[in-house]
Motif scaffolding. Sequence first.
Motif, PDB file in Angstrom:
ATOM      1  N   ASN A  82     -58.560  88.643  15.093  1.00  0.00           N
ATOM      2  CA  ASN A  82     -58.713  89.941  15.755  1.00  0.00           C
ATOM      3  C   ASN A  82     -58.524  91.096  14.793  1.00  0.00           C
ATOM      4  O   ASN A  82     -59.225  92.116  14.882  1.00  0.00           O
ATOM      5  CB  ASN A  82     -57.711  90.063  16.903  1.00  0.00           C
ATOM      6  N   LEU A  83     -57.582  90.968  13.875  1.00  0.00           N
ATOM      7  CA  LEU A  83     -57.282  92.067  12.960  1.00  0.00           C
ATOM      8  C   LEU A  83     -58.189  92.091  11.736  1.00  0.00           C
ATOM      9  O   LEU A  83     -58.214  93.084  11.012  1.00  0.00           O
ATOM     10  CB  LEU A  83     -55.820  92.000  12.507  1.00  0.00           C
ATOM     11  N   SER A  84     -58.941  91.010  11.502  1.00  0.00           N
ATOM     12  CA  SER A  84     -59.804  90.983  10.326  1.00  0.00           C
ATOM     13  C   SER A  84     -60.902  92.039  10.398  1.00  0.00           C
ATOM     14  O   SER A  84     -61.427  92.473   9.369  1.00  0.00           O
ATOM     15  CB  SER A  84     -60.432  89.592  10.165  1.00  0.00           C
ATOM     16  N   GLY A  85     -61.234  92.467  11.610  1.00  0.00           N
ATOM     17  CA  GLY A  85     -62.301  93.449  11.772  1.00  0.00           C
ATOM     18  C   GLY A  85     -61.979  94.821  11.221  1.00  0.00           C
ATOM     19  O   GLY A  85     -62.883  95.643  11.034  1.00  0.00           O
ATOM     20  N   ILE A  86     -60.698  95.104  10.970  1.00  0.00           N
ATOM     21  CA  ILE A  86     -60.359  96.426  10.431  1.00  0.00           C
ATOM     22  C   ILE A  86     -60.572  96.485   8.925  1.00  0.00           C
ATOM     23  O   ILE A  86     -60.497  97.563   8.336  1.00  0.00           O
ATOM     24  CB  ILE A  86     -58.899  96.808  10.764  1.00  0.00           C
ATOM     25  N   LEU A  87     -60.827  95.340   8.290  1.00  0.00           N
ATOM     26  CA  LEU A  87     -61.083  95.322   6.851  1.00  0.00           C
ATOM     27  C   LEU A  87     -62.529  95.711   6.580  1.00  0.00           C
ATOM     28  O   LEU A  87     -63.441  95.314   7.313  1.00  0.00           O
ATOM     29  CB  LEU A  87     -60.808  93.929   6.287  1.00  0.00           C
ATOM     30  N   PRO A  88     -62.786  96.496   5.549  1.00  0.00           N
ATOM     31  CA  PRO A  88     -64.159  96.925   5.243  1.00  0.00           C
ATOM     32  C   PRO A  88     -65.070  95.734   4.975  1.00  0.00           C
ATOM     33  O   PRO A  88     -64.728  94.827   4.217  1.00  0.00           O
ATOM     34  CB  PRO A  88     -63.983  97.781   3.967  1.00  0.00           C
ATOM     35  N   ALA A 114     -66.912 101.733  15.049  1.00  0.00           N
ATOM     36  CA  ALA A 114     -68.132 101.900  14.260  1.00  0.00           C
ATOM     37  C   ALA A 114     -68.903 103.131  14.706  1.00  0.00           C
ATOM     38  O   ALA A 114     -69.459 103.867  13.882  1.00  0.00           O
ATOM     39  CB  ALA A 114     -69.009 100.651  14.390  1.00  0.00           C
ATOM     40  N   LEU A 115     -68.925 103.372  16.003  1.00  0.00           N
ATOM     41  CA  LEU A 115     -69.644 104.546  16.533  1.00  0.00           C
ATOM     42  C   LEU A 115     -68.972 105.838  16.095  1.00  0.00           C
ATOM     43  O   LEU A 115     -69.634 106.797  15.675  1.00  0.00           O
ATOM     44  CB  LEU A 115     -69.698 104.455  18.056  1.00  0.00           C
ATOM     45  N   VAL A 116     -67.645 105.874  16.153  1.00  0.00           N
ATOM     46  CA  VAL A 116     -66.916 107.078  15.757  1.00  0.00           C
ATOM     47  C   VAL A 116     -67.074 107.333  14.265  1.00  0.00           C
ATOM     48  O   VAL A 116     -67.228 108.478  13.824  1.00  0.00           O
ATOM     49  CB  VAL A 116     -65.429 106.958  16.145  1.00  0.00           C
ATOM     50  N   VAL A 117     -67.040 106.267  13.452  1.00  0.00           N
ATOM     51  CA  VAL A 117     -67.252 106.414  12.005  1.00  0.00           C
ATOM     52  C   VAL A 117     -68.620 107.004  11.732  1.00  0.00           C
ATOM     53  O   VAL A 117     -68.779 107.905  10.895  1.00  0.00           O
ATOM     54  CB  VAL A 117     -67.091 105.049  11.296  1.00  0.00           C
ATOM     55  N   ALA A 118     -69.643 106.527  12.439  1.00  0.00           N
ATOM     56  CA  ALA A 118     -71.003 107.020  12.223  1.00  0.00           C
ATOM     57  C   ALA A 118     -71.144 108.479  12.623  1.00  0.00           C
ATOM     58  O   ALA A 118     -71.883 109.239  11.986  1.00  0.00           O
ATOM     59  CB  ALA A 118     -71.991 106.153  13.012  1.00  0.00           C
ATOM     60  N   LEU A 124     -57.773 105.332  16.166  1.00  0.00           N
ATOM     61  CA  LEU A 124     -58.439 104.272  16.912  1.00  0.00           C
ATOM     62  C   LEU A 124     -58.211 102.915  16.268  1.00  0.00           C
ATOM     63  O   LEU A 124     -58.088 101.902  16.965  1.00  0.00           O
ATOM     64  CB  LEU A 124     -59.945 104.559  17.009  1.00  0.00           C
ATOM     65  N   MET A 125     -58.156 102.877  14.943  1.00  0.00           N
ATOM     66  CA  MET A 125     -57.892 101.621  14.245  1.00  0.00           C
ATOM     67  C   MET A 125     -56.479 101.123  14.548  1.00  0.00           C
ATOM     68  O   MET A 125     -56.254  99.922  14.698  1.00  0.00           O
ATOM     69  CB  MET A 125     -58.096 101.801  12.740  1.00  0.00           C
ATOM     70  N   ALA A 126     -55.519 102.065  14.637  1.00  0.00           N
ATOM     71  CA  ALA A 126     -54.168 101.670  15.012  1.00  0.00           C
ATOM     72  C   ALA A 126     -54.154 101.088  16.414  1.00  0.00           C
ATOM     73  O   ALA A 126     -53.480 100.080  16.684  1.00  0.00           O
ATOM     74  CB  ALA A 126     -53.223 102.878  14.926  1.00  0.00           C
ATOM     75  N   LEU A 127     -54.926 101.701  17.303  1.00  0.00           N
ATOM     76  CA  LEU A 127     -55.037 101.183  18.662  1.00  0.00           C
ATOM     77  C   LEU A 127     -55.702  99.806  18.659  1.00  0.00           C
ATOM     78  O   LEU A 127     -55.303  98.915  19.417  1.00  0.00           O
ATOM     79  CB  LEU A 127     -55.837 102.154  19.531  1.00  0.00           C
ATOM     80  N   GLU A 128     -56.693  99.631  17.796  1.00  0.00           N
ATOM     81  CA  GLU A 128     -57.377  98.345  17.708  1.00  0.00           C
ATOM     82  C   GLU A 128     -56.435  97.244  17.216  1.00  0.00           C
ATOM     83  O   GLU A 128     -56.518  96.093  17.664  1.00  0.00           O
ATOM     84  CB  GLU A 128     -58.577  98.473  16.761  1.00  0.00           C
TER      85      GLU A 128
END
Length: 204
Positions: free
Chosen positions: A73-79, A157-161, A171-175
Amino acid sequence: MASSPLASTILFRLGPFAITRPVVTTWTIIAVLTTVSWLMTRRLSQIDEVIRKNPRPFLPLLGTLFIFLVAANLSGILPGVEAPTGKLETPAALALIVFVAVHYFGVRARGPFGYLASFAKPKLIMLPLNIVSEVTRTFSLMVRLFGNVMSGEFVIALVVALAGLFVPIPLMALEILVGLVQAYIFTVLATVFIGAAVDTFKPE
């Protein structure tokens, strides 16, 4: 044309099989956690409050599930990394593992005939409903994990774009929190399902 958020990046192929980025991430996580999960499960808090039996037979499965889910679950926060649980095949595989484990432990605890007879309780008319319930709760386990992880990645991803790199940090902290909570919920539900299968929960 924008690619679908459900599509996975193909890294390479093995014959007719396309190996996607979530699959490679999953393999990496498994390789790293194979030894760590065994060591960590020995230090997990007792689960006998739920199962009310000797927890040792269940710790390897439940501990490995939890550790893998946290990492996945947390791997998605890595670039450049896609969380494997954000793609449907990984939650489906995990839910299937839980489904098989529930019936395995149930048969081992009560015997094949005793376990099969439990589906006809409290009355024989409940047999079809109990069978359907086994399937639907497994499906729900899969969809809950997939939906929460995928939606979190999609929003970030949407917010980054739209807003740039540094805005989505909260949001990443929430994720991260969501990823930990989903790992906990999935593991607890698996524990409850196994507890019911080994007949620790008695109907009132």
